[in-house]
Design an enzyme around this catalytic site. Structure first.
Site, mmCIF file in Angstrom:
data_model
loop_
_atom_site.group_PDB
_atom_site.id
_atom_site.type_symbol
_atom_site.label_atom_id
_atom_site.label_comp_id
_atom_site.label_asym_id
_atom_site.label_seq_id
_atom_site.Cartn_x
_atom_site.Cartn_y
_atom_site.Cartn_z
ATOM 1 N N CYS A 1 -24.220 -28.433 -5.063
ATOM 2 C CA CYS A 1 -25.425 -27.215 -4.504
ATOM 3 C C CYS A 1 -26.413 -27.264 -5.620
ATOM 4 C CB CYS A 1 -24.678 -25.983 -4.474
ATOM 5 S SG CYS A 1 -23.579 -25.877 -3.208
ATOM 6 N N HIS A 2 -26.191 -27.103 -7.070
ATOM 7 C CA HIS A 2 -27.095 -26.959 -7.901
ATOM 8 C C HIS A 2 -26.839 -27.837 -9.084
ATOM 9 C CE1 HIS A 2 -26.556 -23.147 -5.506
ATOM 10 N NE2 HIS A 2 -27.988 -23.371 -5.554
ATOM 11 N N GLY A 3 -26.078 -29.016 -8.826
ATOM 12 C CA GLY A 3 -25.956 -30.066 -10.094
ATOM 13 C C GLY A 3 -25.021 -29.482 -11.250
#
Lengths: 425, 271, 186
Positions: C150-152
């Site tokens: 999703c956001h690494g």
């Protein structure tokens, strides 16, 4: 509109003045149910029931919104979701029993409110509009209550839905089609349950809207009172707040004591055991009855047992049942007696009590099985019901001699002498 | 005009009703079964009345009766094993009890329907997969789920107790059409007198109670009725306790509200 | 009516005070009632009995080979159970605590004697996505543990946050080995 001596809202605090300039909501409340609304000083406890009905509506809306958070409208899951509320949801049993009994209390209060209106002639000019809106509220309540009763999807829910939608099939030509359209099928099922849920959630807010109109219409002529004599001057009235807020507050306590006694100690007293059995479309309970508040109307429906003048019994029953409520819309024009209160109408007073007994009799007939002697009793009861409103009431309003009435509200409270010597406003 | 129309509409309904009275036979039909039907005998349980609470020892005995007798045909689908802690069992006992029941599951390797031992978070399993299976196994009679039975029958627990102990030979004067057919059993507490369920509690000691209580038929019937009150209304003790607290609170509020009301009106009451 | 009210009102202070007291008492008592009414209305939104009854889950871990992980469920949340290889344990031990955003040793994140079993919630501590890496062939991120797409966020072999926005290591739930092959979570 209000009486010229009504207190004027004059906020002292700068913040309240600021709000009053931008959005005069406090002013509105002050004039509606605050010191700015002058009310006859002689209202008795029967006048508490309007506020109580409003309170019951609030109970139903609050508990209903919460129940909708846990309920689910599916024919396979509705019954279990109600049991889930009863067993698993925190305080769920309390909220559900409050909603269930809240419906009954709403009707108890509203029936009392209606009979108060009938006894004291509250429907008469200039208050016809209040009465008409009241009958609309009553109809909406009946629709809401019926659809709410379907939601738990018990045996009575299912067969209630089957029977009530069956009324519409009595209508010639389009009846069957109409019924199928209402149900979205040939029998109550998922489509019907879902739309009943949606409407059951919507209608209370419609009721709330009509209640606001009802109160608005009330504030035009002002409240009626037990003597039926109109307000003449300032000494006839007191400000709503604190006089009637205090009285309504006490009345509300008594209402809550009765309500919670039922909720906590006899929550299923007014319900029917069959609704704790999940709906089974293949087997009708031995003895189906609607909720108690529909019994009198159910008795009228079943009283018509003969095909008469080319109209079959079923259609007669349905017509009569709807007519028994619809005739209330015409009441202000059926009763032309200028005297409002039954206190001063000796003949009307007797017939009023006969009507109360008659509706009670119809109620008993409605819950009893459709066999003799209950059939003939319901037929006699229904005859009186229609005769009372459509024949007796118009006739006595022409011929009755009223008793002498007090000259003013104050005179009724303090005696004629006191009223004359009291300082003028 | 309104009154004139109303008058004729009223007459219309009244004549239709008078006609209906004429065409409806007045004879009061006697339902022969009613003469033999009996109302449930009163049953004194700890949960009765506004102070009612549960007798957990009795509920434990009732659970045992359910488990060993009723569970063969009747489900208890609304009750979760974990809720049995309210009967005074500890977590381990509940776990062990749940594990005695097989609940539906799926085989994690094949995805085929399977069963596994119950967990406290499971509901009591139903003895039949569905109504058709239940009817097929019981001569077309459907053993109802018992979770809500005391709320779903007039008379509640008293009805259950009377029914369980009400089996007897049909009286000699019972009309032929009311006599039990094959597979039916005479029981005057049952709505139509003839019930498909054979007497489930037949002999003393059918269930051995762990607390040493003598397991007479009446005792077993009483205990299982008490247990079924719990399954239907597990919230009952809390409901009563809250009820008294709320009523006490409201009583004080009413007194205060009344005094406040009197004091507001002190300068107004002329009568 | 005002003239009358004033005429009838008791003029002594004591009477006025007693009257004020009764109104104040009634309104305060009613206020307590309103506050008490709010309790069930708020309380009902909390987890219900059936949800709480799912508070523990038993999992059979006998089939998990070293280097493999499974996803299971506890309280309707994904749980990763990973059988660490000795190399993965060694890699986790080699990292100095000062390099970690949320410093924890692998011993603190596993049970003594069972330190090859890494059991964590499969819920990224950033915003709650399910990280990749539990199933065969999924992206395990730069540090060979889990990777949240999703956001690494990158987690290492001990499921500790190493890179990306997540603030904390993957949560280790309460659990206990009921036998060598069965673990009870919760």
């Amino acid at each position: 509109m209000s009486f010229p001596w009504a207190k004027n809202y004059a906020p002292q605090h700068p913040l309240m003045q600021w709000i009053d300039e931008k959005l005069p909501l406090p002013r509105f409340v002050y004039n509606a149910v605050g010191a700015g609304y002058p009310v006859p000083r002689n209202l008795n406890y029967w006048w508490n029931f309007g506020v109580l009905a409003g309170f019951a509506l609030v109970i139903q809306i609050v508990t209903g919104i919460i129940l909708a958070m846990h309920y689910y409208a599916s024919t396979g899951g509705a019954f279990n979701s109600v049991e889930h509320i009863m067993r698993d949801v925190n305080a769920g049993w309390l909220l559900r029993y409050a909603h269930m009994n809240g419906a009954s209390f709403f009707f108890i209060v509203v029936y009392t409110h209606i009979f108060r209106g009938l006894y004291f002639g509250s429907y008469k000019a200039p208050r016809e509009m209040i009465w008409l809106l009241g009958v609309v509220i009553f109809l909406l309540m009946m629709a809401t209550a019926f659809m709410g009763y379907v939601l738990p999807w018990g045996q009575m829910s299912f067969w209630g839905a089957q029977v009530i939608t069956g009324f519409f099939s009595a209508i010639p030509l389009v009846g069957e089609t109409l019924r199928e359209w209402l149900l979205g099928g040939f029998a109550p099922d998922q489509a019907a349950l879902n739309r009943f849920f949606s409407l059951h959630y919507l209608l209370p807010f419609v009721i709330l809207g009509v209640v606001i109109l009802h109160i608005w219409a009330l504030h035009i002529p002002g409240s009626s009172n037990p003597t039926g004599v109109e307000v003449k001057d300032e000494q006839d009235t007191v400000p709503f707040h604190p006089y009637y807020t205090a009285k309504d507050g006490f009345g509300l306590c008594i209402f809550l004591i009765l309500f919670f006694t039922l909720v906590f100690f006899a929550p299923n007293l007014l319900g029917h055991p069959d609704n704790y059995i999940e709906a089974n479309p293949l087997s009708t309970p031995a003895h189906i009855v609607p909720e108690w508040y529909f019994w009198p109307f159910y008795a009228i429906l079943r009283a018509f047992t003969g095909n008469f003048m080319g109209i079959d019994a079923k259609l007669w029953g349905v017509l009569a049942m709807f007519a028994s409520i619809a005739l209330l819309f015409f009441l202000p024009w059926l009763d032309r007696s200028p005297v409002r209160s039954a206190t001063y109408r000796p003949v009307y007073k007797k017939f009023f009590w006969v009507l109360v007994a008659d509706v009670a009799l119809l109620g008993v007939c409605g819950v009893m099985p459709a066999s003799q002697p209950w059939i003939i009793l319901s037929q006699i009861g229904a005859i009186y019901y229609f005769a009372h409103f459509l024949i007796i009431l118009p006739m006595i309003s022409r011929n009755e001699r009223a008793l002498p009435m007090p000259t003013s509200i104050t005179a009724a409270v303090l005696g004629e002498g006191a009223a004359k010597t009291a300082p003028a406003a | 005009m309104v009154r004139l129309i109303g008058f004729f509409v009223g007459l219309g309904f009244i004549f239709a009703l008078l006609y209906a009275i004429l065409v409806t036979p007045l004879a009061i039909e006697h339902n022969a079964a009613e003469a033999f039907h009996q109302e449930p005998r009163p049953l004194a349980l700890a949960s009765n009345g506004p102070f009612g609470r549960f007798d957990t020892a009795q509920l434990q005995r009732g659970l045992k009766v359910y488990k060993e007798v009723c569970a063969a045909c009747h489900g208890l689908s609304q009750v979760r094993f974990g809720q049995l802690e309210a009967l005074g069992y500890d977590e381990g006992q509940v776990k062990a009890l749940a594990a005695q029941f097989q609940v539906p599951s799926i085989n994690p390797d094949t995805g085929e329907p399977a069963t596994r031992p119950g967990l406290p978070s499971d509901h009591f399993p139903s003895p039949y997969a569905n109504e058709v299976a239940a009817r097929a196994a019981n001569g077309n009679a459907y053993p109802p789920d018992l979770s809500l039975i005391t709320k779903a029958r007039h008379g509640g627990a008293a009805y259950v107790h009377s029914l369980l102990t009400g089996y007897r030979n049909p009286p000699a004067n019972l009309p032929a059409e009311l006599r039990p057919g094959t597979g039916l059993h005479y029981n005057p507490y049952f709505a139509n007198l003839n019930i498909a369920m054979p007497a489930p509690l037949t002999s003393e000691g059918q269930v051995t109670f762990d607390d040493g209580t003598r397991a007479t038929v009446d005792q077993m019937a009483k205990d299982v009725s008490a247990f079924l009150v719990w399954t239907a209304e597990p919230e009952l003790p809390r409901r009563h306790a809250y009820g008294w607290a709320v009523l006490g609170f409201l009583f004080v509020l009413s007194v205060l509200a009344y005094l406040s009301y009197r004091s507001v009106w002190a300068d107004k009451k002329g009568h | 009516m005002d003239s009358q009210a004033i005429a009838a009102a008791p003029s002594d202070d004591e009477g006025v005070r007693r009257r004020d007291f009764i109104h104040l008492a009634a309104v305060s008592w009613a206020g307590v009632g309103v506050a008490a009414t709010v309790v069930p209305l708020v309380y009902q939104m909390g987890p219900s009995g059936d949800v709480l009854s799912l508070s523990s889950a038993e999992v059979d871990i006998s089939a998990i080979q070293p280097g493999q992980a499974i996803k299971t469920q506890w309280r309707k949340q994904p749980v990763f159970i990973r059988n660490l290889t000795p190399q993965e344990i060694a890699a986790a031990k080699a990292v100095p605590l000062s390099d970690l955003r949320d410093p924890q040793t692998i011993d603190e994140r596993t049970k003594p004697g069972k330190e090859n079993w890494l059991i964590t919630l499969g819920v990224c501590t950033h915003l709650g996505c399910v990280p990749l890496g539990a199933a065969e062939g999924e992206n395990r991120g730069d540090y060979g543990g889990y990777f949240c797409p999703c956001h690494g966020s990158h987690y290492d072999t001990a499921a500790r946050i190493r890179k990306g926005p997540a603030p904390r290591n993957l949560t280790v739930p309460e659990y206990a080995f009921t036998s060598d092959t069965v673990v009870t979570i919760g």
